[in-house]
Design a protein around this motif. Structure first.
Motif, PDB file in Angstrom:
ATOM      1  N   GLY A  18       0.826  -1.214   0.000  1.00 22.78           N
ATOM      2  CA  GLY A  18       0.000   0.000   0.000  1.00 22.78           C
ATOM      3  C   GLY A  18       0.852   1.252   0.000  1.00 22.78           C
ATOM      4  N   ILE A  19       1.917   1.268   0.768  1.00 22.69           N
ATOM      5  CA  ILE A  19       2.818   2.422   0.812  1.00 22.69           C
ATOM      6  C   ILE A  19       3.524   2.600  -0.521  1.00 22.69           C
ATOM      7  CG2 ILE A  19       4.934   3.322   1.858  1.00 22.69           C
ATOM      8  CD1 ILE A  19       3.999   1.987   4.494  1.00 22.69           C
ATOM      9  N   ALA A  20       3.980   1.503  -1.115  1.00 27.14           N
ATOM     10  CA  ALA A  20       4.680   1.582  -2.400  1.00 27.14           C
ATOM     11  C   ALA A  20       3.747   2.096  -3.488  1.00 27.14           C
ATOM     12  CB  ALA A  20       5.231   0.216  -2.774  1.00 27.14           C
ATOM     13  N   THR A  21       2.495   1.665  -3.507  1.00 30.13           N
ATOM     14  CA  THR A  21       1.543   2.111  -4.515  1.00 30.13           C
ATOM     15  C   THR A  21       1.219   3.588  -4.330  1.00 30.13           C
ATOM     16  OG1 THR A  21       0.576  -0.098  -4.510  1.00 30.13           O
ATOM     17  CG2 THR A  21      -0.695   1.633  -5.548  1.00 30.13           C
ATOM     18  N   ALA A  22       1.021   4.024  -3.099  1.00 31.64           N
ATOM     19  CA  ALA A  22       0.692   5.421  -2.830  1.00 31.64           C
ATOM     20  C   ALA A  22       1.868   6.326  -3.160  1.00 31.64           C
ATOM     21  CB  ALA A  22       0.293   5.588  -1.370  1.00 31.64           C
ATOM     22  N   GLY A  23       3.070   5.894  -2.894  1.00 24.92           N
ATOM     23  CA  GLY A  23       4.254   6.715  -3.150  1.00 24.92           C
ATOM     24  C   GLY A  23       4.558   6.876  -4.623  1.00 24.92           C
ATOM     25  N   SER A  24       4.314   5.862  -5.420  1.00 22.15           N
ATOM     26  CA  SER A  24       4.641   5.939  -6.841  1.00 22.15           C
ATOM     27  C   SER A  24       3.734   6.922  -7.566  1.00 22.15           C
ATOM     28  CB  SER A  24       4.556   4.551  -7.484  1.00 22.15           C
ATOM     29  OG  SER A  24       3.220   4.082  -7.456  1.00 22.15           O
ATOM     30  N   GLY A  25       2.490   7.056  -7.148  1.00 25.54           N
ATOM     31  CA  GLY A  25       1.579   8.018  -7.771  1.00 25.54           C
ATOM     32  C   GLY A  25       2.055   9.444  -7.552  1.00 25.54           C
ATOM     33  N   LYS A  26       2.577   9.726  -6.397  1.00 31.43           N
ATOM     34  CA  LYS A  26       3.069  11.066  -6.080  1.00 31.43           C
ATOM     35  C   LYS A  26       4.316  11.393  -6.901  1.00 31.43           C
ATOM     36  CE  LYS A  26       4.016  13.976  -2.115  1.00 31.43           C
ATOM     37  NZ  LYS A  26       4.152  14.045  -0.668  1.00 31.43           N
ATOM     38  N   VAL A  27       5.170  10.402  -7.098  1.00 30.07           N
ATOM     39  CA  VAL A  27       6.389  10.602  -7.879  1.00 30.07           C
ATOM     40  C   VAL A  27       6.036  10.967  -9.318  1.00 30.07           C
ATOM     41  CG1 VAL A  27       8.424   9.443  -8.835  1.00 30.07           C
ATOM     42  CG2 VAL A  27       7.827   9.137  -6.429  1.00 30.07           C
ATOM     43  N   PHE A  28       5.045  10.252  -9.886  1.00 26.01           N
ATOM     44  CA  PHE A  28       4.640  10.548 -11.257  1.00 26.01           C
ATOM     45  C   PHE A  28       4.084  11.959 -11.386  1.00 26.01           C
ATOM     46  CE2 PHE A  28       4.091   5.787 -11.658  1.00 26.01           C
ATOM     47  CZ  PHE A  28       5.253   5.625 -12.403  1.00 26.01           C
ATOM     48  N   LYS A  29       3.354  12.424 -10.382  1.00 27.32           N
ATOM     49  CA  LYS A  29       2.825  13.790 -10.407  1.00 27.32           C
ATOM     50  C   LYS A  29       3.959  14.813 -10.362  1.00 27.32           C
ATOM     51  CE  LYS A  29      -1.648  12.791  -8.339  1.00 27.32           C
ATOM     52  NZ  LYS A  29      -2.525  12.997  -7.189  1.00 27.32           N
ATOM     53  N   VAL A  30       4.948  14.565  -9.541  1.00 26.93           N
ATOM     54  CA  VAL A  30       6.083  15.482  -9.437  1.00 26.93           C
ATOM     55  C   VAL A  30       6.869  15.503 -10.743  1.00 26.93           C
ATOM     56  CG1 VAL A  30       8.295  15.863  -8.282  1.00 26.93           C
ATOM     57  CG2 VAL A  30       6.270  15.298  -6.932  1.00 26.93           C
ATOM     58  N   VAL A  31       7.109  14.333 -11.320  1.00 24.42           N
ATOM     59  CA  VAL A  31       7.845  14.252 -12.579  1.00 24.42           C
ATOM     60  C   VAL A  31       7.067  14.954 -13.684  1.00 24.42           C
ATOM     61  CG1 VAL A  31       8.658  12.660 -14.372  1.00 24.42           C
ATOM     62  CG2 VAL A  31       9.131  12.179 -11.980  1.00 24.42           C
ATOM     63  N   ALA A  32       5.763  14.757 -13.735  1.00 24.29           N
ATOM     64  CA  ALA A  32       4.932  15.422 -14.740  1.00 24.29           C
ATOM     65  C   ALA A  32       4.956  16.936 -14.537  1.00 24.29           C
ATOM     66  CB  ALA A  32       3.506  14.901 -14.670  1.00 24.29           C
ATOM     67  N   GLY A  33       4.911  17.386 -13.302  1.00 24.99           N
ATOM     68  CA  GLY A  33       4.966  18.818 -13.009  1.00 24.99           C
ATOM     69  C   GLY A  33       6.284  19.435 -13.445  1.00 24.99           C
ATOM     70  N   VAL A  34       7.372  18.765 -13.169  1.00 21.63           N
ATOM     71  CA  VAL A  34       8.685  19.263 -13.572  1.00 21.63           C
ATOM     72  C   VAL A  34       8.797  19.291 -15.098  1.00 21.63           C
ATOM     73  CG1 VAL A  34      11.164  18.744 -13.560  1.00 21.63           C
ATOM     74  CG2 VAL A  34       9.852  18.585 -11.448  1.00 21.63           C
ATOM     75  N   GLY A  35       8.307  18.241 -15.740  1.00 21.59           N
ATOM     76  CA  GLY A  35       8.344  18.187 -17.202  1.00 21.59           C
ATOM     77  C   GLY A  35       7.534  19.305 -17.837  1.00 21.59           C
ATOM     78  N   LEU A  36       6.347  19.555 -17.317  1.00 21.86           N
ATOM     79  CA  LEU A  36       5.514  20.641 -17.845  1.00 21.86           C
ATOM     80  C   LEU A  36       6.144  22.010 -17.595  1.00 21.86           C
ATOM     81  CD1 LEU A  36       1.931  19.397 -16.931  1.00 21.86           C
ATOM     82  CD2 LEU A  36       2.959  19.561 -19.207  1.00 21.86           C
ATOM     83  N   THR A  37       6.801  22.164 -16.468  1.00 25.40           N
ATOM     84  CA  THR A  37       7.482  23.426 -16.170  1.00 25.40           C
ATOM     85  C   THR A  37       8.623  23.664 -17.149  1.00 25.40           C
ATOM     86  OG1 THR A  37       6.927  23.190 -13.834  1.00 25.40           O
ATOM     87  CG2 THR A  37       8.710  24.719 -14.388  1.00 25.40           C
ATOM     88  N   VAL A  38       9.409  22.648 -17.421  1.00 23.80           N
ATOM     89  CA  VAL A  38      10.517  22.769 -18.376  1.00 23.80           C
ATOM     90  C   VAL A  38       9.975  23.078 -19.770  1.00 23.80           C
ATOM     91  CG1 VAL A  38      12.359  21.481 -19.542  1.00 23.80           C
ATOM     92  CG2 VAL A  38      12.109  21.332 -17.067  1.00 23.80           C
ATOM     93  N   LEU A  39       8.930  22.379 -20.167  1.00 25.74           N
ATOM     94  CA  LEU A  39       8.332  22.613 -21.479  1.00 25.74           C
ATOM     95  C   LEU A  39       7.773  24.030 -21.583  1.00 25.74           C
ATOM     96  CD1 LEU A  39       7.526  21.397 -24.215  1.00 25.74           C
ATOM     97  CD2 LEU A  39       5.379  20.696 -23.154  1.00 25.74           C
ATOM     98  N   GLY A  40       7.103  24.491 -20.552  1.00 23.71           N
ATOM     99  CA  GLY A  40       6.573  25.860 -20.533  1.00 23.71           C
ATOM    100  C   GLY A  40       7.680  26.899 -20.602  1.00 23.71           C
ATOM    101  N   GLY A  41       8.760  26.660 -19.889  1.00 27.45           N
ATOM    102  CA  GLY A  41       9.898  27.581 -19.932  1.00 27.45           C
ATOM    103  C   GLY A  41      10.536  27.634 -21.304  1.00 27.45           C
TER     104      GLY A  41
END
Length: 79
Positions: A18-41
């Protein structure tokens, strides 16, 4: 007693999964946020910042050239 140990191990495994599943979703959100920020810049630099800098440089160059031409108008030309 052996049965109790197996039940405890199953609870630990379920909790860990349960912890591993919950943690991986947050990582994907952070990676997507960073990617969108770089693309926007990148898009902002290419289509907004770079053209504005080019216009400012062109305006300064035009002013420098205009100032130089005015000096030639006052000069006497000897033939």
């Amino acid at each position: 007693m052996n049965t109790n140990e197996i039940m405890v191990n199953e609870k630990v495994i379920e909790t860990t999964e349960g912890i591993a599943t919950a943690g991986s979703g947050k990582v994907f959100k952070v990676v997507a946020g960073v990617g969108l920020t770089v693309l926007g810049g990148f898009v902002a630099y290419k289509y907004v910042i770079k053209p504005v800098i080019a216009k400012i440089k062109a305006k300064k160059e035009q002013q420098r050239i205009s100032a130089g031409i005015d000096d030639f108008d006052d000069a006497e030309i000897d033939e």
